[in-house]
Design a protein around this motif. Structure first.
Motif, PDB file in Angstrom:
ATOM      1  N   GLY A   1       9.543   1.606  -2.664  1.00 58.34           N
ATOM      2  CA  GLY A   1       8.376   2.329  -2.190  1.00 58.34           C
ATOM      3  C   GLY A   1       7.853   3.295  -3.227  1.00 58.34           C
ATOM      4  O   GLY A   1       6.662   3.381  -3.469  1.00 58.34           O
ATOM      5  N   ARG A   2       8.749   4.045  -3.871  1.00 66.55           N
ATOM      6  CA  ARG A   2       8.332   4.988  -4.910  1.00 66.55           C
ATOM      7  C   ARG A   2       7.715   4.252  -6.089  1.00 66.55           C
ATOM      8  O   ARG A   2       6.725   4.666  -6.641  1.00 66.55           O
ATOM      9  CB  ARG A   2       9.524   5.819  -5.391  1.00 66.55           C
ATOM     10  N   ARG A   3       8.317   3.144  -6.461  1.00 64.06           N
ATOM     11  CA  ARG A   3       7.820   2.381  -7.592  1.00 64.06           C
ATOM     12  C   ARG A   3       6.432   1.821  -7.290  1.00 64.06           C
ATOM     13  O   ARG A   3       5.558   1.836  -8.130  1.00 64.06           O
ATOM     14  CB  ARG A   3       8.781   1.223  -7.890  1.00 64.06           C
ATOM     15  N   SER A   4       6.204   1.337  -6.059  1.00 66.06           N
ATOM     16  CA  SER A   4       4.927   0.716  -5.731  1.00 66.06           C
ATOM     17  C   SER A   4       3.789   1.728  -5.765  1.00 66.06           C
ATOM     18  O   SER A   4       2.664   1.380  -6.054  1.00 66.06           O
ATOM     19  CB  SER A   4       4.984   0.036  -4.367  1.00 66.06           C
ATOM     20  N   ARG A   5       4.047   3.007  -5.492  1.00 61.17           N
ATOM     21  CA  ARG A   5       2.997   4.021  -5.531  1.00 61.17           C
ATOM     22  C   ARG A   5       2.422   4.164  -6.930  1.00 61.17           C
ATOM     23  O   ARG A   5       1.272   4.512  -7.091  1.00 61.17           O
ATOM     24  CB  ARG A   5       3.529   5.374  -5.063  1.00 61.17           C
ATOM     25  N   ARG A   6       3.238   3.905  -7.949  1.00 64.65           N
ATOM     26  CA  ARG A   6       2.765   4.023  -9.322  1.00 64.65           C
ATOM     27  C   ARG A   6       1.936   2.821  -9.753  1.00 64.65           C
ATOM     28  O   ARG A   6       1.355   2.834 -10.812  1.00 64.65           O
ATOM     29  CB  ARG A   6       3.942   4.194 -10.269  1.00 64.65           C
ATOM     30  N   LEU A   7       1.897   1.790  -8.953  1.00 64.22           N
ATOM     31  CA  LEU A   7       1.239   0.558  -9.359  1.00 64.22           C
ATOM     32  C   LEU A   7      -0.180   0.411  -8.818  1.00 64.22           C
ATOM     33  O   LEU A   7      -0.759  -0.645  -8.909  1.00 64.22           O
ATOM     34  CB  LEU A   7       2.077  -0.647  -8.920  1.00 64.22           C
ATOM     35  N   PHE A   8      -0.728   1.474  -8.237  1.00 62.18           N
ATOM     36  CA  PHE A   8      -2.090   1.389  -7.748  1.00 62.18           C
ATOM     37  C   PHE A   8      -3.061   1.426  -8.921  1.00 62.18           C
ATOM     38  O   PHE A   8      -2.796   2.040  -9.952  1.00 62.18           O
ATOM     39  CB  PHE A   8      -2.387   2.529  -6.769  1.00 62.18           C
ATOM     40  N   ASP A   9      -4.205   0.779  -8.740  1.00 60.15           N
ATOM     41  CA  ASP A   9      -5.176   0.659  -9.818  1.00 60.15           C
ATOM     42  C   ASP A   9      -6.198   1.795  -9.823  1.00 60.15           C
ATOM     43  O   ASP A   9      -6.612   2.240 -10.881  1.00 60.15           O
ATOM     44  CB  ASP A   9      -5.927  -0.671  -9.688  1.00 60.15           C
ATOM     45  N   ILE A  10      -6.618   2.237  -8.640  1.00 54.90           N
ATOM     46  CA  ILE A  10      -7.699   3.214  -8.554  1.00 54.90           C
ATOM     47  C   ILE A  10      -7.343   4.319  -7.572  1.00 54.90           C
ATOM     48  O   ILE A  10      -6.818   4.057  -6.488  1.00 54.90           O
ATOM     49  CB  ILE A  10      -9.007   2.524  -8.121  1.00 54.90           C
ATOM     50  N   PHE A  11      -7.659   5.546  -7.961  1.00 61.16           N
ATOM     51  CA  PHE A  11      -7.539   6.708  -7.089  1.00 61.16           C
ATOM     52  C   PHE A  11      -8.947   7.033  -6.609  1.00 61.16           C
ATOM     53  O   PHE A  11      -9.879   7.125  -7.415  1.00 61.16           O
ATOM     54  CB  PHE A  11      -6.954   7.893  -7.863  1.00 61.16           C
ATOM     55  N   VAL A  12      -9.110   7.190  -5.299  1.00 60.37           N
ATOM     56  CA  VAL A  12     -10.413   7.470  -4.711  1.00 60.37           C
ATOM     57  C   VAL A  12     -10.342   8.817  -4.001  1.00 60.37           C
ATOM     58  O   VAL A  12      -9.442   9.044  -3.192  1.00 60.37           O
ATOM     59  CB  VAL A  12     -10.826   6.376  -3.696  1.00 60.37           C
ATOM     60  N   ALA A  13     -11.293   9.713  -4.304  1.00 58.60           N
ATOM     61  CA  ALA A  13     -11.336  11.035  -3.671  1.00 58.60           C
ATOM     62  C   ALA A  13     -12.692  11.258  -3.009  1.00 58.60           C
ATOM     63  O   ALA A  13     -13.619  10.474  -3.198  1.00 58.60           O
ATOM     64  CB  ALA A  13     -11.075  12.113  -4.715  1.00 58.60           C
ATOM     65  N   GLU A  14     -12.783  12.352  -2.258  1.00 64.07           N
ATOM     66  CA  GLU A  14     -14.012  12.738  -1.544  1.00 64.07           C
ATOM     67  C   GLU A  14     -14.375  11.742  -0.444  1.00 64.07           C
ATOM     68  O   GLU A  14     -15.547  11.499  -0.182  1.00 64.07           O
ATOM     69  CB  GLU A  14     -15.192  12.901  -2.521  1.00 64.07           C
ATOM     70  N   ILE A  15     -13.364  11.167   0.194  1.00 65.62           N
ATOM     71  CA  ILE A  15     -13.593  10.211   1.274  1.00 65.62           C
ATOM     72  C   ILE A  15     -13.980  10.991   2.532  1.00 65.62           C
ATOM     73  O   ILE A  15     -13.295  11.942   2.907  1.00 65.62           O
ATOM     74  CB  ILE A  15     -12.319   9.377   1.536  1.00 65.62           C
ATOM     75  N   PRO A  16     -15.062  10.597   3.207  1.00 63.57           N
ATOM     76  CA  PRO A  16     -15.433  11.284   4.447  1.00 63.57           C
ATOM     77  C   PRO A  16     -14.325  11.183   5.498  1.00 63.57           C
ATOM     78  O   PRO A  16     -13.594  10.191   5.559  1.00 63.57           O
ATOM     79  CB  PRO A  16     -16.683  10.533   4.915  1.00 63.57           C
ATOM     80  N   TRP A  17     -14.213  12.216   6.325  1.00 60.53           N
ATOM     81  CA  TRP A  17     -13.174  12.250   7.366  1.00 60.53           C
ATOM     82  C   TRP A  17     -13.253  11.064   8.314  1.00 60.53           C
ATOM     83  O   TRP A  17     -12.247  10.635   8.870  1.00 60.53           O
ATOM     84  CB  TRP A  17     -13.303  13.527   8.196  1.00 60.53           C
ATOM     85  N   THR A  18     -14.455  10.553   8.506  1.00 54.64           N
ATOM     86  CA  THR A  18     -14.672   9.504   9.507  1.00 54.64           C
ATOM     87  C   THR A  18     -14.342   8.102   9.013  1.00 54.64           C
ATOM     88  O   THR A  18     -14.383   7.157   9.785  1.00 54.64           O
ATOM     89  CB  THR A  18     -16.139   9.538   9.965  1.00 54.64           C
ATOM     90  N   VAL A  19     -13.997   7.950   7.742  1.00 55.60           N
ATOM     91  CA  VAL A  19     -13.707   6.636   7.164  1.00 55.60           C
ATOM     92  C   VAL A  19     -12.221   6.317   7.311  1.00 55.60           C
ATOM     93  O   VAL A  19     -11.365   7.140   7.007  1.00 55.60           O
ATOM     94  CB  VAL A  19     -14.135   6.588   5.680  1.00 55.60           C
ATOM     95  N   SER A  20     -11.925   5.096   7.754  1.00 52.76           N
ATOM     96  CA  SER A  20     -10.536   4.658   7.936  1.00 52.76           C
ATOM     97  C   SER A  20     -10.093   3.782   6.766  1.00 52.76           C
ATOM     98  O   SER A  20     -10.915   3.348   5.948  1.00 52.76           O
ATOM     99  CB  SER A  20     -10.416   3.849   9.236  1.00 52.76           C
ATOM    100  N   SER A  21      -8.798   3.507   6.716  1.00 55.42           N
ATOM    101  CA  SER A  21      -8.287   2.632   5.651  1.00 55.42           C
ATOM    102  C   SER A  21      -8.866   1.224   5.795  1.00 55.42           C
ATOM    103  O   SER A  21      -9.123   0.550   4.797  1.00 55.42           O
ATOM    104  CB  SER A  21      -6.761   2.603   5.646  1.00 55.42           C
ATOM    105  N   LYS A  22      -9.092   0.788   7.018  1.00 55.69           N
ATOM    106  CA  LYS A  22      -9.693  -0.534   7.243  1.00 55.69           C
ATOM    107  C   LYS A  22     -11.096  -0.583   6.648  1.00 55.69           C
ATOM    108  O   LYS A  22     -11.463  -1.547   5.980  1.00 55.69           O
ATOM    109  CB  LYS A  22      -9.747  -0.834   8.735  1.00 55.69           C
ATOM    110  N   GLU A  23     -11.881   0.471   6.850  1.00 51.03           N
ATOM    111  CA  GLU A  23     -13.230   0.523   6.293  1.00 51.03           C
ATOM    112  C   GLU A  23     -13.209   0.581   4.767  1.00 51.03           C
ATOM    113  O   GLU A  23     -14.046  -0.016   4.103  1.00 51.03           O
ATOM    114  CB  GLU A  23     -13.990   1.724   6.850  1.00 51.03           C
ATOM    115  N   LEU A  24     -12.228   1.305   4.209  1.00 53.14           N
ATOM    116  CA  LEU A  24     -12.088   1.358   2.752  1.00 53.14           C
ATOM    117  C   LEU A  24     -11.758  -0.018   2.195  1.00 53.14           C
ATOM    118  O   LEU A  24     -12.341  -0.447   1.192  1.00 53.14           O
ATOM    119  CB  LEU A  24     -11.009   2.359   2.354  1.00 53.14           C
TER     120      LEU A  24
END
Length: 106
Positions: free
Chosen positions: A11-34
């Motif tokens: 689990g720790r290793r997989s967190r380092r393997l993400f490609d993009i960090f996204v910030a300023e996401i509106p409160w109303t947006v879900s992971s499914k919508e992303l």
């Protein structure tokens, strides 16, 4: 016991393997919508949207993992990214080996 430790390590290793960090996401947006939004650029393997345990709301940032480097470039070429009227801030994650991180911190 060893199996649980192995799961935590993976689990720790997989967190380092993400490609993009996204910030300023509106409160109303879900992971499914992303996932739906970013799937227009390629195959989204994973979307990790952390939540605050105290408030129950997400923390307004996430990490996205794509299948190929070309898909990551597709995302980065488009600007701006807007969801529900808010402009998202994107940063490409740099994949470094553990040995590279140690030598840079010394």
């Amino acid at each position: 016991m060893a199996a649980a430790s192995a799961v935590r390590t993976v689990g720790r290793r997989s967190r380092r393997l993400f490609d993009i960090f996204v910030a300023e996401i509106p409160w109303t947006v879900s992971s499914k919508e992303l996932k739906e939004y970013f799937s227009q650029f390629g195959s989204v393997q994973r979307c990790q949207l952390p939540f605050n345990r105290d408030t129950g709301f997400h923390r307004r940032y996430c990490w996205i993992k794509f299948s190929t480097p070309e898909e990551v470039q597709n995302v980065l070429q488009k600007d701006p990214h807007i969801l529900e009227g808010s402009k998202l801030t994107l940063k490409q994650q740099i994949h470094r080996r553990r040995s590279q991180r140690k030598s840079q911190s010394e």
